[in-house]
Design an enzyme around this catalytic site. Structure first.
Site, mmCIF file in Angstrom:
data_model
loop_
_atom_site.group_PDB
_atom_site.id
_atom_site.type_symbol
_atom_site.label_atom_id
_atom_site.label_comp_id
_atom_site.label_asym_id
_atom_site.label_seq_id
_atom_site.Cartn_x
_atom_site.Cartn_y
_atom_site.Cartn_z
ATOM 1 N N TRP A 13 0.852 -1.182 0.000
ATOM 2 C CA TRP A 13 0.000 0.000 0.000
ATOM 3 C C TRP A 13 0.890 1.235 0.000
ATOM 4 O O TRP A 13 1.792 1.342 0.838
ATOM 5 C CB TRP A 13 -0.936 0.073 1.213
ATOM 6 N N GLU A 21 -3.057 -2.906 -2.627
ATOM 7 C CA GLU A 21 -4.232 -2.348 -1.939
ATOM 8 C C GLU A 21 -4.642 -1.007 -2.552
ATOM 9 O O GLU A 21 -3.869 -0.049 -2.551
ATOM 10 C CB GLU A 21 -3.914 -2.152 -0.446
ATOM 11 N N LYS A 58 -7.208 2.445 -3.027
ATOM 12 C CA LYS A 58 -7.798 3.419 -2.114
ATOM 13 C C LYS A 58 -8.454 4.536 -2.916
ATOM 14 O O LYS A 58 -8.005 4.868 -4.005
ATOM 15 C CB LYS A 58 -6.694 3.976 -1.208
ATOM 16 N N ASP A 93 -9.854 -2.976 1.210
ATOM 17 C CA ASP A 93 -10.010 -2.428 2.562
ATOM 18 C C ASP A 93 -11.395 -1.803 2.648
ATOM 19 O O ASP A 93 -11.774 -0.983 1.800
ATOM 20 C CB ASP A 93 -8.901 -1.382 2.801
ATOM 21 N N HIS A 131 -11.974 1.977 2.058
ATOM 22 C CA HIS A 131 -11.329 2.635 0.927
ATOM 23 C C HIS A 131 -12.236 2.894 -0.253
ATOM 24 O O HIS A 131 -11.770 3.040 -1.382
ATOM 25 C CB HIS A 131 -10.115 1.815 0.480
ATOM 26 N N HIS A 144 -8.853 -6.305 4.127
ATOM 27 C CA HIS A 144 -8.592 -5.446 5.278
ATOM 28 C C HIS A 144 -9.950 -5.084 5.856
ATOM 29 O O HIS A 144 -10.557 -4.090 5.467
ATOM 30 C CB HIS A 144 -7.826 -4.177 4.868
ATOM 31 N N ASP A 157 -12.519 7.013 5.840
ATOM 32 C CA ASP A 157 -11.615 5.887 6.130
ATOM 33 C C ASP A 157 -11.056 6.032 7.541
ATOM 34 O O ASP A 157 -9.863 6.203 7.744
ATOM 35 C CB ASP A 157 -10.484 5.911 5.086
ATOM 36 N N ASP A 188 -10.898 4.006 10.053
ATOM 37 C CA ASP A 188 -10.246 2.844 10.672
ATOM 38 C C ASP A 188 -10.738 2.556 12.084
ATOM 39 O O ASP A 188 -9.944 2.258 12.992
ATOM 40 C CB ASP A 188 -8.721 3.011 10.633
ATOM 41 N N ASP A 240 -7.780 -4.207 9.460
ATOM 42 C CA ASP A 240 -7.021 -2.958 9.439
ATOM 43 C C ASP A 240 -7.781 -1.880 10.184
ATOM 44 O O ASP A 240 -8.746 -1.323 9.672
ATOM 45 C CB ASP A 240 -6.758 -2.531 7.981
#
Ligand code: RNT
Ligand code: ZN
Length: 417
Positions: free
Chosen positions: A182, A223, A225, A256, A259, A283, A291, A293, A323
């Site tokens: 990433w 990955e 995004k 992810d 993303h 993820h 995003d 997380d 993630d």
């Protein structure tokens, strides 16, 4: 009859086999992100903290580990409180250097000796990631796709070094190691040239993946995004870019959950991408408005991901990773909660009346399909999950947090001193 046998009967009434589901659940490893335990700070310098890269951990809960030993001790506790198979997902910035003169482009497996020892002791395999952020060479916001040949070269060398380290992990654990690429590369404002950086990213990836080691146990993933902090207008490694690239190279694509546009669901992307790819790295995450997380919970988007994997027969094609990095709550509890939630979502997916639902759909009885989906929400999953924890010698839902609290009480005071 105990509550578990009662639950087994409720599922059997819908032709669902709990024992089979428990066996499957136990065997599927989930890769726990080491970076949840220290806010993505890493171990390269005694006072490391995350800056840049378009990602951020917010919060200042006490007790953050101050060194590799404290970090590993926290992770070991989290492993013990998480039932079933696990892996640990490590970032290159968790290197412990004896020699602080070597930079990331020259890291070797030697700097990860403590992690490899820990891995064997705990019998937990490692996954790996190049760290293309939080470093002076990443200050321009560009790494693999940099127009500065010296910067691009540095990061290519870093990635190649990481793939060698992953091969050493594969030896150490006698099995594969995922390497997820990433990079934060992108622009805050409207670029005039969207193509140039993508050509450079493609070139860098080719050079990285065509270099040694050519080791099938090193499983590379890329990955994608949509945007990051400071890359709001343009991300070089967008979904379309990496989807095309991963299909061409028949490698893993990393999806992810944070993303994409907030109304997109990862669940819908499973079958769409796996028609063309050998596998996906997930993820699992929880974006709140962006995003962000947040820690994974047993929410509908996570459930849909798992349902799609089970319904599509894709279990063998998925590398389950998580993630998130939340510094506002106890970091160990956050790690444990996220993995337990993801595993619960998989258990629920394994115990859905999937064939009945598909039959109803084929008959066009969408009324009954929706009703059965709602009925299945009330099946006694809790009893099955508790039994799973018991069989895995792991504390149940109402018990594990106390162990984290006791540990916090015993350990965190000295860290704040
Ligand atoms: C960033 C990506 C990436 C990182 C970790 C630390 O947006 O999601 O996976 O979060 O590698
Ligand atoms: Zn991610």
């Amino acid at each position: 009859m105990n509550r578990f046998s009662h639950a087994v009967e409720s599922f059997a009434a819908l032709d669902l086999n709990v024992e089979e589901a428990l066996e499957q659940l136990a065997a599927i490893p989930f890769s726990i992100p080491c970076w949840q335990f220290d806010d993505v700070a890493g171990l390269e310098a005694p006072d490391s903290s995350l800056e840049g890269g378009g990602i951020a951990a917010t919060g200042n809960y006490p007790g953050k580990p101050r060194n590799g030993d404290e970090l590993r001790q926290d992770i070991s506790l989290a492993m013990r409180l998480t039932p079933g198979a696990k892996r640990l997902n490590l970032h290159a910035c968790y290197a412990e250097r004896d020699d602080s003169s070597s930079d990331r482009d020259a890291y070797t497996a030697d700097f990860f000796r403590n992690w490899m020892d820990w891995s064997r002791q705990e019998e937990v395999a490692l996954d790996f990631n190049p760290s293309c952020f939080n470093h002076p060479m990443a200050d321009s916001g560009f790494t693999y796709a940099s127009a500065d040949p010296a910067v691009q070269e540095f990061w290519i060398n870093h990635a190649v070094a990481c793939r060698h380290i992953a091969a050493a992990f594969a030896d150490n654990q006698n099995g594969p190691c995922t390497v997820n690429h990433w990079v934060p590369d992108g622009m805050k404002d409207q670029p005039a040239d969207r193509l140039g950086p993508r050509l450079r990213l493609q070139d860098a990836l080719n050079r990285i993946l065509d270099a040694a080691p050519q080791d099938e146990r090193v499983e590379d993933a890329v990955e994608c995004k949509l945007f990051g902090i400071g890359s709001e207008s343009y991300v070089v490694g967008s979904h379309e870019f990496y989807l095309g690239y991963a299909i061409r190279r028949q490698m893993l694509l990393c999806l992810d959950a944070g993303h994409f546009h907030p109304t997109e669901t990862l669940g819908d992307k499973i079958s769409a991408t796996l028609l063309h790819l050998p596998g996906l790295l997930l993820h699992l995450s929880r974006g709140v408005r962006w995003d962000s997380d947040h820690v994974v919970t047993l929410d509908d988007p996570t459930r849909l991901v798992m349902e799609e994997i089970v319904r599509g027969g894709y279990l063998g094609h998925i590398r389950f990773g998580l993630d998130y990095f939340d510094a506002s709550i106890n970091r160990i509890a956050a790690a444990v909660l996220g993995v337990r939630s993801a595993k619960k979502a998989l258990l629920l997916a394994l115990l859905q009346p999937n064939s009945q639902l598909k039959e109803l759909e084929a008959k066009g009885d969408f009324t009954a399909r929706l009703c059965l989906m709602e009925q299945a929400r009330l099946l006694p999953f809790g009893e099955v999950w508790e039994e799973f924890c018991r069989r895995q010698n792991c504390p149940g839902e109402g018990e594990w947090l106390q162990e984290v609290k006791d540990y916090e009480q015993a350990e965190f005071g000295k860290r704040e001193a």
